[in-house]
Design a protein around this motif. Structure first.
Motif, short mmCIF file in Angstrom:
data_model
loop_
_atom_site.label_atom_id
_atom_site.label_comp_id
_atom_site.label_asym_id
_atom_site.label_seq_id
_atom_site.Cartn_x
_atom_site.Cartn_y
_atom_site.Cartn_z
N HIS A 72 0.82 -1.20 0.00
CA HIS A 72 0.00 0.00 0.00
C HIS A 72 0.86 1.26 0.00
O HIS A 72 0.52 2.25 -0.66
CB HIS A 72 -0.92 0.00 1.21
N SER A 109 2.29 1.43 -3.59
CA SER A 109 1.35 0.98 -4.61
C SER A 109 1.44 -0.54 -4.75
O SER A 109 2.54 -1.09 -4.90
CB SER A 109 1.60 1.64 -5.97
N TYR A 155 -5.02 -3.42 -2.88
CA TYR A 155 -5.63 -2.85 -4.09
C TYR A 155 -7.15 -2.88 -3.99
O TYR A 155 -7.83 -1.90 -4.36
CB TYR A 155 -5.16 -3.63 -5.31
N GLU A 174 -8.30 -0.16 -1.86
CA GLU A 174 -8.28 1.14 -2.54
C GLU A 174 -9.47 1.28 -3.48
O GLU A 174 -10.05 2.36 -3.62
CB GLU A 174 -6.96 1.27 -3.32
N HIS A 227 -12.45 2.22 -1.69
CA HIS A 227 -12.22 3.48 -0.98
C HIS A 227 -12.03 3.30 0.53
O HIS A 227 -12.29 4.23 1.31
CB HIS A 227 -13.38 4.47 -1.24
N LEU A 274 -8.95 2.61 1.53
CA LEU A 274 -7.62 3.19 1.57
C LEU A 274 -7.49 4.17 0.42
O LEU A 274 -8.16 4.01 -0.62
CB LEU A 274 -6.54 2.11 1.45
N SER A 312 -6.27 5.86 -2.92
CA SER A 312 -5.82 5.23 -4.15
C SER A 312 -4.34 5.52 -4.39
O SER A 312 -3.86 6.63 -4.14
CB SER A 312 -6.64 5.73 -5.33
N SER A 313 -3.61 4.50 -4.85
CA SER A 313 -2.19 4.67 -5.16
C SER A 313 -1.90 4.36 -6.62
O SER A 313 -0.75 4.31 -7.02
CB SER A 313 -1.34 3.74 -4.27
#
Length: 612
Positions: free
Chosen positions: A488, A491, A534, A537, A540, A542, A544-545
């Motif tokens: 995380h 990415s 991922y 993310e 939502h 976490l 977004s990377s």
């Protein structure tokens, strides 16, 4: 006949022996006492008439009985009439100035066999071949006594002397017996041997059963038994029977007289094994070997004339045992196959038990066949059937690993786990290198959380070494958490896959992941460590990377404060470290594989030399 002082001696043979009166003060100059016993003493002296050193043995008692004098003189006359290089010559029999009987004999210098066998320093000086040559000389001296109708009755290491210049002597004929003559020694224990009181004459540990029961009724076969005990001790380095009174019970009960079975670390030839067994038979009538034959067989061994026919016969005996074991192996395999078929058809525990027992029998039979065929081939290298059995067993794969092999594999695996634990500890400390870089990232808790998790990894690694059962789960958890955090932070698809792949490769070398279930669990956990951040993310949970666009993929590492050089430097260090770690793992695997392959090649070459 009477001597100068009116004494007459009735010899056991019926002849009368006259004692000449020799004044020791006129002919012999006495020196120190060499030895002293219950009946007599041995004194060093100089024969001034001849100019030589001698040993004088005389009675201790100043007023001995006629019977004691008769025994003393009989010893001197028996020893004197045995003219052999290995029997101490007697020069004179007489009385000293005090009237005590004595006899003068050759002065010996050297060490007794008892002292040699008991001293590591002397054993180093006297090789086994030298002791066996001396023993062969002893056998010939005893054979001479037997041809003259004389039985020593007390052959033991203490009564065998090895001179400083290669001489060998049989000494102390004080309890010797004339065969066919009434023996009146049984009730008298006042001699200088370690003789038991009562009817037993001799030394426990070297006396045959018949001598223990009645020493007056023995013949030459009693000495044969003692010679067998002597040969056994020379070969094995330990006595056949215990010393002291317990040796009497051991002789009466019988003992395995093969020195090769008592001293497994010594290379004792089979032909000398057989000599010991033949000479120490419990029953006198079973001792059909003479002292001369014992000495000749020992000398034949020393001369290199091995009993090839006997070795071939023993080789065939081992081969027969190997064949029986091979047949048992085939039967066990058949029984195991039938039980396995029954287990497939029915869920019965009986089939499992039969299969387990058949596997045990198969393993034992295989080991026996291999061992006995190898012994047969060692005894007779031209025995092709033994070579064929060894070749079949070596080339024929086993259905299951033998227990000894499994134990060795487990031991090697445990050592591999210890090495793997050290590597894992190094990797954990290597993760610390991410903390400074994470400290530059935002939000700031990344570095803190990552450091706390690393500390927990050390605790889990310690627990993992104490609890092998939890080794795989703990390793999966601690590595998955670390990779998830880094996935995380940088990415999921930037650094996470490479870290997950490298970690999976390293962990798969551990015995904890040898099972299919553990390996699958590891792969799923590593994939989840990359993909779950991922997914978080996407929903939502976490920030977004990563962003997918028509003209490319954009990665956001949340590293908003570090400069471009720092970012590039971090990526360069990560790439170099990743390549180095992969190369180190591959090199370690290649080295282990090469060592195993070389070992197999060497074993195959050795086997080829053995059976070719």
């Amino acid at each position: 006949m009477a001597d100068d002082e009116g004494h007459t001696i009735q010899e056991p043979s019926g002849k009368r022996a006259v004692l000449s009166k020799a004044l020791t003060g006129e002919r012999y100059r006495l020196g120190p006492t060499i030895a002293s016993g219950g009946m007599g003493e041995v004194i060093e002296a100089e024969d001034v008439q001849v100019g030589r050193h001698v040993a004088i043995k005389r009675m201790l008692a100043k007023d001995p009985t006629d019977r004691a004098v008769a025994r003393f003189i009989r010893e001197a006359q028996i020893q004197g009439r045995l003219d052999h290089p290995s029997i101490v010559p007697v020069h004179e029999i007489g009385r000293d100035n005090d009237g005590r009987p004595f006899f003068a004999m050759k002065r010996l210098s050297g060490a007794s066999l008892e002292d040699i066998l008991a001293s590591s320093a002397l054993v180093a000086r006297y090789s086994q071949q030298r002791l066996l040559r001396a023993f062969a000389d002893v056998c010939l001296a005893v054979e001479l006594a037997h041809t003259r109708g004389i039985v020593h009755r007390d052959l033991k290491p203490a009564n065998i002397m090895l001179g400083d210049f290669g001489e060998v002597y049989v000494i102390d004929w004080g309890v010797a017996k004339l065969v066919g003559v009434t023996d009146d020694d049984s009730g008298d224990s006042n001699d200088d041997t370690k003789t038991l009181s009562g009817a037993s004459i001799g030394t426990p540990g070297f006396m045959p059963p018949e001598q223990i029961r009645d020493a007056s009724a023995v013949d030459a076969r009693a000495d044969i038994y003692a010679l067998g005990c002597l040969l056994f001790e020379i070969l094995a380095g330990v006595p056949l029977h215990p010393r002291g009174r317990s040796g009497l019970n051991s002789a009466l009960a019988g003992a395995d007289a093969r020195p090769s079975k008592r001293a497994l670390h010594r290379n004792i030839p089979l032909e000398l094994d057989e000599v010991c067994v033949a000479a120490t038979a419990i029953h006198a009538e079973d001792r059909r070997i003479t002292a001369r034959e014992i000495g000749e067989r020992v000398q034949q061994f020393l001369d290199g004339d091995r009993d090839l026919e006997r070795r071939a016969a023993v080789a065939r005996e081992h081969l027969d045992v190997a064949r029986e074991a091979l047949a048992k192996l085939d039967n066990a395999r058949a029984a195991r196959s039938m039980s396995m078929n029954e287990m497939r058809l029915s869920a019965s525990d009986i089939g499992t038990q039969v299969a387990t027992e058949a596997a045990r029998i198969e393993e034992e039979a295989r080991a026996t066949a291999m061992r006995e065929a190898g012994r047969a081939l060692a005894l007779d290298p031209k025995l092709n059937d033994a070579a064929n059995i060894i070749s079949r067993l070596m080339l024929e794969p086993t259905r299951s690993l033998p227990r000894d092999v499994e134990a060795q594999i487990v031991a090697e695996a445990e050592e591999s786990d210890r090495r793997h634990a050290r590597i894992t500890l190094f990797i954990v400390f290597a993760y610390i290198g991410f903390i400074p870089y994470l400290a530059l990232a935002r939000p700031w808790p990344y570095a803190t959380v990552f450091g706390v998790v690393l500390a927990l990894q050390l605790v889990m690694l310690r627990q993992e070494s104490r609890s092998p059962r939890f080794r795989a789960p703990l390793a999966i958890i601690r590595n998955a958490v670390l990779i998830a955090i880094l996935a995380h932070a940088f990415s999921p698809f930037l650094l996470g896959p490479a870290l997950a792949a490298l970690t999976t490769t390293a962990l798969m070398f551990s015995r904890a992941f040898a099972s299919r279930r553990a390996a699958i669990a590891l792969v799923i956990a590593m994939a989840a460590a990359v993909l779950l951040p991922y997914v978080a993310e996407v929903v939502h949970l976490l920030p977004s990377s990563m962003e997918l666009q028509p003209h490319g993929i954009f990665f956001y590492t949340n590293d908003v404060q570090s400069s471009v050089p720092v970012r590039i430097g971090g990526l360069v260090v990560f790439c170099v470290a990743l390549i180095f770690a992969g190369a180190a793992l591959a090199w370690r695997m290649l080295r282990a594989e090469r060592a195993s392959r070389n070992q197999l090649y060497v074993q195959a070459w050795q086997l080829k030399q053995l059976v070719s």
